[in-house]
Design an enzyme around this catalytic site. Structure first.
Site, PDB file in Angstrom:
ATOM      1  N   SER A  28       0.817  -1.226   0.000  1.00  0.00           N
ATOM      2  CA  SER A  28       0.000   0.000   0.000  1.00  0.00           C
ATOM      3  C   SER A  28       0.849   1.273   0.000  1.00  0.00           C
ATOM      4  CB  SER A  28      -0.915   0.017   1.223  1.00  0.00           C
ATOM      5  OG  SER A  28      -1.609   1.253   1.270  1.00  0.00           O
ATOM      6  N   SER A  30      -0.667   4.124   0.609  1.00  0.00           N
ATOM      7  CA  SER A  30      -1.456   5.099   1.375  1.00  0.00           C
ATOM      8  C   SER A  30      -0.675   5.755   2.518  1.00  0.00           C
ATOM      9  CB  SER A  30      -2.728   4.439   1.914  1.00  0.00           C
ATOM     10  OG  SER A  30      -3.565   4.125   0.838  1.00  0.00           O
ATOM     11  N   LYS A  79     -14.078  -3.422   1.796  1.00  0.00           N
ATOM     12  CA  LYS A  79     -14.920  -2.232   1.588  1.00  0.00           C
ATOM     13  C   LYS A  79     -16.396  -2.476   1.895  1.00  0.00           C
ATOM     14  CE  LYS A  79     -11.812  -0.147  -1.735  1.00  0.00           C
ATOM     15  NZ  LYS A  79     -11.599   0.388  -3.069  1.00  0.00           N
ATOM     16  N   ASN A 100     -14.715   3.130   1.652  1.00  0.00           N
ATOM     17  CA  ASN A 100     -13.252   3.067   1.760  1.00  0.00           C
ATOM     18  C   ASN A 100     -12.736   4.030   2.824  1.00  0.00           C
ATOM     19  OD1 ASN A 100     -13.532   5.513   0.486  1.00  0.00           O
ATOM     20  ND2 ASN A 100     -11.820   5.207  -0.918  1.00  0.00           N
ATOM     21  N   ASP A 116     -13.710   6.683  -3.840  1.00  0.00           N
ATOM     22  CA  ASP A 116     -13.090   6.128  -5.055  1.00  0.00           C
ATOM     23  C   ASP A 116     -13.587   6.816  -6.335  1.00  0.00           C
ATOM     24  OD1 ASP A 116     -11.433   4.328  -3.802  1.00  0.00           O
ATOM     25  OD2 ASP A 116     -12.810   2.635  -3.987  1.00  0.00           O
ATOM     26  N   GLY A 141     -15.952  -4.729 -16.149  1.00  0.00           N
ATOM     27  CA  GLY A 141     -16.027  -5.199 -14.764  1.00  0.00           C
ATOM     28  C   GLY A 141     -17.282  -4.693 -14.070  1.00  0.00           C
ATOM     29  N   ALA A 142     -17.808  -5.518 -13.184  1.00  0.00           N
ATOM     30  CA  ALA A 142     -19.036  -5.146 -12.469  1.00  0.00           C
ATOM     31  C   ALA A 142     -18.890  -5.450 -10.980  1.00  0.00           C
ATOM     32  CB  ALA A 142     -20.224  -5.895 -13.059  1.00  0.00           C
ATOM     33  N   TYR A 231      -3.036  -0.177 -10.853  1.00  0.00           N
ATOM     34  CA  TYR A 231      -1.757   0.475 -11.141  1.00  0.00           C
ATOM     35  C   TYR A 231      -0.653  -0.452 -10.683  1.00  0.00           C
ATOM     36  CZ  TYR A 231      -2.269   1.343  -6.213  1.00  0.00           C
ATOM     37  OH  TYR A 231      -2.479   1.156  -4.870  1.00  0.00           O
ATOM     38  N   GLY A 253      -4.233   3.727 -12.651  1.00  0.00           N
ATOM     39  CA  GLY A 253      -5.004   4.306 -11.556  1.00  0.00           C
ATOM     40  C   GLY A 253      -4.197   4.972 -10.447  1.00  0.00           C
TER      41      GLY A 253
HETATM   42  P1  NDP Z   1     -13.903  -7.002  -7.383  1.00  0.00           P
HETATM   43  O1  NDP Z   1     -13.274  -8.250  -6.933  1.00  0.00           O
HETATM   44  O2  NDP Z   1     -15.073  -6.439  -6.651  1.00  0.00           O
HETATM   45  O3  NDP Z   1     -14.378  -7.181  -8.922  1.00  0.00           O
HETATM   46  C1  NDP Z   1     -13.524  -7.754  -9.853  1.00  0.00           C
HETATM   47  C2  NDP Z   1     -14.115  -7.631 -11.257  1.00  0.00           C
HETATM   48  O4  NDP Z   1     -13.106  -8.053 -12.179  1.00  0.00           O
HETATM   49  C3  NDP Z   1     -15.331  -8.504 -11.508  1.00  0.00           C
HETATM   50  O5  NDP Z   1     -16.202  -7.806 -12.357  1.00  0.00           O
HETATM   51  C4  NDP Z   1     -14.713  -9.738 -12.206  1.00  0.00           C
HETATM   52  O6  NDP Z   1     -15.618 -10.395 -13.071  1.00  0.00           O
HETATM   53  C5  NDP Z   1     -13.636  -9.069 -13.015  1.00  0.00           C
HETATM   54  N1  NDP Z   1     -12.514  -9.957 -13.406  1.00  0.00           N
HETATM   55  C6  NDP Z   1     -11.604 -10.512 -12.584  1.00  0.00           C
HETATM   56  N2  NDP Z   1     -10.677 -11.193 -13.307  1.00  0.00           N
HETATM   57  C7  NDP Z   1     -11.030 -11.048 -14.610  1.00  0.00           C
HETATM   58  C8  NDP Z   1     -10.465 -11.509 -15.834  1.00  0.00           C
HETATM   59  N3  NDP Z   1      -9.359 -12.256 -15.856  1.00  0.00           N
HETATM   60  N4  NDP Z   1     -11.061 -11.152 -16.984  1.00  0.00           N
HETATM   61  C9  NDP Z   1     -12.175 -10.397 -16.974  1.00  0.00           C
HETATM   62  N5  NDP Z   1     -12.764  -9.915 -15.851  1.00  0.00           N
HETATM   63  C10 NDP Z   1     -12.185 -10.257 -14.674  1.00  0.00           C
HETATM   64  O7  NDP Z   1     -12.695  -5.948  -7.467  1.00  0.00           O
HETATM   65  P2  NDP Z   1     -12.820  -4.348  -7.326  1.00  0.00           P
HETATM   66  O8  NDP Z   1     -13.979  -3.926  -8.136  1.00  0.00           O
HETATM   67  O9  NDP Z   1     -12.758  -3.954  -5.903  1.00  0.00           O
HETATM   68  O10 NDP Z   1     -11.436  -3.848  -8.000  1.00  0.00           O
HETATM   69  C11 NDP Z   1     -11.272  -3.830  -9.401  1.00  0.00           C
HETATM   70  C12 NDP Z   1      -9.962  -3.135  -9.756  1.00  0.00           C
HETATM   71  O11 NDP Z   1     -10.015  -1.749  -9.437  1.00  0.00           O
HETATM   72  C13 NDP Z   1      -8.750  -3.711  -9.027  1.00  0.00           C
HETATM   73  O12 NDP Z   1      -7.698  -3.816  -9.969  1.00  0.00           O
HETATM   74  C14 NDP Z   1      -8.422  -2.644  -8.000  1.00  0.00           C
HETATM   75  O13 NDP Z   1      -7.050  -2.618  -7.668  1.00  0.00           O
HETATM   76  C15 NDP Z   1      -8.827  -1.375  -8.755  1.00  0.00           C
HETATM   77  N6  NDP Z   1      -9.103  -0.232  -7.857  1.00  0.00           N
HETATM   78  C16 NDP Z   1      -8.278   0.856  -7.912  1.00  0.00           C
HETATM   79  C17 NDP Z   1      -8.485   1.950  -7.102  1.00  0.00           C
HETATM   80  C18 NDP Z   1      -7.567   3.133  -7.183  1.00  0.00           C
HETATM   81  O14 NDP Z   1      -7.607   3.987  -6.298  1.00  0.00           O
HETATM   82  N7  NDP Z   1      -6.759   3.252  -8.221  1.00  0.00           N
HETATM   83  C19 NDP Z   1      -9.607   1.995  -6.148  1.00  0.00           C
HETATM   84  C20 NDP Z   1     -10.461   0.809  -6.202  1.00  0.00           C
HETATM   85  C21 NDP Z   1     -10.176  -0.263  -7.017  1.00  0.00           C
HETATM   86  P3  NDP Z   1     -16.642 -11.528 -12.527  1.00  0.00           P
HETATM   87  O15 NDP Z   1     -17.800 -10.782 -11.943  1.00  0.00           O
HETATM   88  O16 NDP Z   1     -16.988 -12.289 -13.744  1.00  0.00           O
HETATM   89  O17 NDP Z   1     -15.883 -12.332 -11.514  1.00  0.00           O
END
Ligand code: NDP
Length: 291
Positions: A28, A30, A79, A100, A116, A141-142, A231, A253
């Site tokens: 981290s 942070s 979170k 967060n 965020d 992504g969702a 990132y 990011g």
């Molecule tokens: P979650 O675990 O909640 O969601 C992950 C998502 O990624 C799901 O939609 C999942 O799909 C999808 N996924 C995972 N692996 C794959 C793959 N190989 N191919 C396609 N889709 C994939 O994670 P978060 O939403 O919390 O985080 C997502 C990203 O955002 C992370 O990389 C995190 O580091 C980044 N982030 C950055 C921040 C910043 O300040 N820069 C702040 C918050 C997040 P499925 O539903 O099908 O499993």
């Protein structure tokens, strides 16, 4: 001499305490970011990182606040738990169902917020001079991050937002939740053929395992922009995909990370730190590590 040491330790103990909880947490940035913010704004505070697994979150947070801690940042995988832990939630935390940033209120209750989405939008608009109004946005992504950025993005009046996800029903149900706030649809990656977007945001966690979501060439409009919420010390696969697909800009990011931290700092301390020098410093360190 002993007296001086005693006074110093008393002053140290009087510092307001903040922390980031998550697992893993060693990577981290942070603590560094908040220490720079504190120096820059003349605030006296302590900010540490603590490895906390999901099953211990509630106990660890209760201990932290009962020992006088003022505020917590919570990252993966905490979170949603932080959101449930908070006694009250801000509107944006309520919409994102994830927090967060936790802060102690005057009456001792805990307020949950989500900075965020605001961090992403500030990085795009202020730091990167990206226009969101009237644009076609694709979110990959969702998960939690995708949910957290939707409302702040919709507030900028884009022409449309499409959410594409590996597990298609999640994209559809997330889009459904935000119906009425703008033009928003959910689909699978295979349904994107023949579509073009001005901004593609990678909110999947694929980059964390050095993978790329299945994307066809031709998705990015001319002068389009790619932005990976993830990132790292080296360009992510999605940032590289952006370059290969002639993105006008292909960003990661890091800026969002600093901006969401600045918003948390503002919530806690009432002072808004300058983010640009911090982003520049972290980028410089990253370039040095690559050499
Ligand atoms: P979650 O675990 O909640 O969601 C992950 C998502 O990624 C799901 O939609 C999942 O799909 C999808 N996924 C995972 N692996 C794959 C793959 N190989 N191919 C396609 N889709 C994939 O994670 P978060 O939403 O919390 O985080 C997502 C990203 O955002 C992370 O990389 C995190 O580091 C980044 N982030 C950055 C921040 C910043 O300040 N820069 C702040 C918050 C997040 P499925 O539903 O099908 O499993």
């Amino acid at each position: 001499m002993g007296d001086l040491a005693g006074k110093k330790s008393l002053i140290m103990n009087l510092k307001d305490r903040y922390a980031v909880f998550g697992q893993p947490i060693a990577h981290s940035k942070s603590p560094v970011i908040h220490q720079i913010f504190a120096r820059q704004t003349g605030q006296s505070l302590e900010y540490t990182a603590q490895e906390v697994p999901a099953e211990l979150f509630s106990t660890a947070a209760k201990i932290f606040f009962s020992q006088g801690g003022k505020g917590l940042n919570c990252t993966v995988p905490l979170k949603e738990l932080a959101w449930a832990f908070a006694d009250h939630k801000t509107g944006r935390a309520q919409l994102s169902k994830a927090a967060n940033t936790l802060s102690v209120q005057a009456d001792g209750s805990i307020l949950g917020d989500n900075t965020d989405g605001c961090g992403l939008v500030r990085d795009l608009i202020i730091n990167q001079a990206v226009t969101l109004k009237g644009t076609r946005i694709l979110i990959l992504g969702a998960g939690g991050a995708s949910r957290g950025i939707l409302a702040p993005l919709l507030e900028q009046s884009p022409q449309s937002i499409v959410i594409a996800n590996r597990t298609v029903y999640k994209a559809i149900s997330l889009a459904d939740e935000f119906q009425g706030k703008g033009s928003i649809t959910g689909c699978g990656f295979n349904d994107l053929s023949h579509s073009q977007f001005d901004l593609i945001l990678n909110a999947t966690s694929a980059s964390l395992s050095d993978r790329l979501p299945p994307l066809e060439a031709g998705l990015l409009a001319e002068n389009g922009i790619c932005y990976d919420l993830a990132y790292g010390d080296t360009p992510t696969p999605f940032v590289r995909w952006g370059w290969e697909n002639h993105a006008f800009k292909s960003l990661d990011g890091l800026g969002m990370l600093v901006e969401q931290a600045a918003e948390a700092f503002f919530i806690w301390r009432g002072v808004r730190p300058e983010t640009r020098p911090v982003i520049e410093l972290l980028n410089l360190e990253r370039r040095k590590n690559q050499d």
